[in-house]
Design an enzyme around this catalytic site. Structure first.
Site, short mmCIF file in Angstrom:
data_model
loop_
_atom_site.label_atom_id
_atom_site.label_comp_id
_atom_site.label_asym_id
_atom_site.label_seq_id
_atom_site.Cartn_x
_atom_site.Cartn_y
_atom_site.Cartn_z
N ALA A 170 0.83 -1.21 0.00
CA ALA A 170 0.00 0.00 0.00
C ALA A 170 0.87 1.27 0.00
O ALA A 170 1.92 1.27 0.63
CB ALA A 170 -0.92 -0.01 1.23
N PRO A 171 0.43 2.31 -0.70
CA PRO A 171 -0.81 2.45 -1.48
C PRO A 171 -0.77 1.82 -2.87
O PRO A 171 -1.75 1.89 -3.59
CB PRO A 171 -0.97 3.97 -1.58
CG PRO A 171 0.43 4.49 -1.56
CD PRO A 171 1.21 3.57 -0.66
N GLY A 172 0.36 1.21 -3.26
CA GLY A 172 0.31 0.43 -4.50
C GLY A 172 1.25 0.89 -5.60
O GLY A 172 1.10 0.45 -6.74
N GLY A 173 2.22 1.74 -5.27
CA GLY A 173 3.13 2.25 -6.30
C GLY A 173 3.94 1.13 -6.97
O GLY A 173 3.99 1.04 -8.20
N ASP B 268 -0.95 -6.30 1.87
CA ASP B 268 -0.84 -5.20 2.85
C ASP B 268 -2.18 -5.11 3.59
O ASP B 268 -3.23 -5.17 2.94
CB ASP B 268 -0.55 -3.87 2.13
CG ASP B 268 0.09 -2.82 3.05
OD1 ASP B 268 1.20 -2.34 2.71
OD2 ASP B 268 -0.49 -2.52 4.10
N ASP C 143 8.92 -3.85 0.48
CA ASP C 143 9.25 -2.47 0.89
C ASP C 143 8.64 -2.19 2.27
O ASP C 143 8.26 -1.06 2.57
CB ASP C 143 8.70 -1.50 -0.18
CG ASP C 143 9.22 -0.08 -0.03
OD1 ASP C 143 10.33 0.09 0.52
OD2 ASP C 143 8.53 0.86 -0.47
N LYS D 241 16.18 -1.02 5.52
CA LYS D 241 16.05 0.31 6.14
C LYS D 241 17.01 0.39 7.32
O LYS D 241 16.66 0.05 8.44
CB LYS D 241 14.59 0.55 6.51
CG LYS D 241 13.72 0.47 5.23
CD LYS D 241 12.26 0.64 5.46
CE LYS D 241 11.41 0.24 4.27
NZ LYS D 241 11.50 1.00 3.05
C1 SAM Z 1 6.76 2.33 2.52
S1 SAM Z 1 5.17 1.66 2.45
C2 SAM Z 1 5.22 0.84 0.91
C3 SAM Z 1 5.04 1.73 -0.27
C4 SAM Z 1 4.83 0.95 -1.54
N1 SAM Z 1 6.05 0.22 -1.92
C5 SAM Z 1 4.43 1.83 -2.69
O1 SAM Z 1 5.18 1.96 -3.66
O2 SAM Z 1 3.33 2.39 -2.66
C6 SAM Z 1 5.26 0.33 3.59
C7 SAM Z 1 4.02 -0.51 3.72
O3 SAM Z 1 4.37 -1.69 4.42
C8 SAM Z 1 3.20 -2.12 5.08
N2 SAM Z 1 3.59 -3.12 6.11
C9 SAM Z 1 4.35 -2.94 7.21
N3 SAM Z 1 4.43 -4.09 7.90
C10 SAM Z 1 3.73 -5.01 7.20
C11 SAM Z 1 3.45 -6.41 7.37
N4 SAM Z 1 3.91 -7.07 8.42
N5 SAM Z 1 2.72 -7.04 6.43
C12 SAM Z 1 2.26 -6.38 5.35
N6 SAM Z 1 2.47 -5.07 5.13
C13 SAM Z 1 3.20 -4.40 6.04
C14 SAM Z 1 2.58 -0.86 5.62
O4 SAM Z 1 1.19 -1.07 5.83
C15 SAM Z 1 2.87 0.13 4.48
O5 SAM Z 1 1.74 0.22 3.64
#
Ligand code: SAM
Length: 344
Positions: free
Chosen positions: A213-216, A232, A270, A300
């Site tokens: 999320a948000p899905g990029g 997510d 990510d 990270k």
């Molecule tokens: C940096 S954002 C990702 C952005 C995404 N790559 C994009 O391009 O839109 C990190 C995401 O990791 C998710 N997240 C964190 N821990 C998680 C888990 N244990 N399982 C699934 N999603 C997780 C969060 O909900 C958040 O939406």
């Protein structure tokens, strides 16, 4: 003793960890000195830019983004490129018999330069043209780089193939598009330019996006032709949900891994997690990958004990994967992007 000098670009935030990394791995390093906000010169007994590029691929070194052999350093307030060109001529010839070069101008940092990058390019190009060179912006095998630091201009010559990036100073410029749903997209877009993981592979197959999320990233993968499963607990942008080859699993990555029977050709991750946890999770996820499948994960690291965290993560990942590429990309902040290839 005559030494070799390599000009490197590194993220401003990653100095001095980038310096520690170089001193640790370049065995004949004499010194690494910062010359601008995002630039440093490595001085070594024998190591050239080409050698540093090879180390960056093998070790891997994660912080250098762009490299070139230093030919000359001059004071841009008082001297000009025309007086440096006598050093430049033999350096270009060492790499390349022909007269065609790409000219790359790079202003290192937010210093108030008295000229624009454009003007610097035009002036330097004219000097080169007057001396018989054919000058391109990009696409030649050899690049002449001029990095303007607050005090000096550093002139470098290198084969583009040994420079880590074909962009001046590694400063990849990507533009925002109306379809973009997150800034994180730039990270994956930049990675595909720096290291085309799946070049020539058709059809692309299935991809799994952890922390989507948000899905990029999901959007980019779907556009590239992957049937993509986005995992997510959070919401995906409605435009991404509507894409025909995207499925949203609204659950945690751990639950998905435990329950799924699916297999994938590419896994990307990510999620905001510590590098050691992310790495362990990627190792556990290797069983979902087809043989020789690839994975992309961001690590990270934050800004403390960075090299230790990288060492630990690479050791963990080594249980299931070869590390094919690892770099702090221009669009990474206090993190790096790693490409993994599952053992056969
Ligand atoms: C940096 S954002 C990702 C952005 C995404 N790559 C994009 O391009 O839109 C990190 C995401 O990791 C998710 N997240 C964190 N821990 C998680 C888990 N244990 N399982 C699934 N999603 C997780 C969060 O909900 C958040 O939406």
């Amino acid at each position: 003793m005559a030494t070799r000098k390599t000009l490197l670009s590194v993220a401003a935030d990653s100095w001095p960890v980038a310096k520690d990394e170089l001193l640790r791995h370049v065995e004949d390093a004499v010194e690494v000195r910062r010359v601008g906000e995002e630039s440093a010169v490595l001085e070594a007994a024998h190591t050239t830019a080409k050698d540093v590029a090879a180390l960056a691929r093998q070790v891997p070194l994660v912080f250098p983004r762009h490299l070139t052999d230093v030919v000359a350093e001059y004071d841009h307030a008082t001297t000009g490129l025309d007086s440096v060109i006598d050093f430049l001529d033999p350096a270009v010839r060492e790499f390349h018999a022909g007269p065609e070069v790409s000219l790359q101008i790079w202003l290192s940092g937010k210093t108030a330069y008295k000229f624009s990058r454009h003007d610097a390019w035009e002036n330097a190009a004219q000097v080169l043209i007057d001396r018989g060179y054919q000058v391109t912006r990009t696409g030649s095998a050899v690049a002449v780089s001029i990095c303007f630091t607050p005090k000096t201009a550093i002139v470098g010559v290198n084969r583009v193939a040994d420079s880590l990036s074909s962009w001046p100073g590694g400063e990849v410029r990507l533009s925002k598009t109306p379809e973009q749903v997150s800034r994180a997209e730039f990270k994956l877009e930049e990675l595909f330019k720096a290291h085309p993981i799946d070049a020539g592979v058709e059809p692309k197959g299935r991809a799994l996006d952890y922390g989507a999320a948000p899905g990029g990233w999901t959007r980019i993968l779907a556009e590239r032709g992957y049937r993509t499963t986005a995992v997510d607990p959070g919401d995906l942008d409605p435009r991404v949900l509507k894409l025909p080859n995207v499925v949203h699993e609204r659950t945690t990555a751990g639950n998905f891994l435990r329950d799924t029977k699916d297999r994938f050709d590419l896994i990307v991750n990510d999620m905001k997690m510590s590098p050691d946890r992310s790495s362990r999770f990627m190792v556990d996820s290797a069983r979902l990958l087809n043989p020789y499948g690839a994975a992309v994960t961001t690590l990270k690291t934050g800004s403390h004990h960075v090299l230790e965290q990288i060492d630990e993560s690479f050791a963990i990942l080594g249980a299931a994967y070869d590390i094919e590429f690892a770099r702090q990309l221009r669009h990474n902040r206090n993190e790096l992007t790693v490409v993994l290839r599952r053992f056969g």
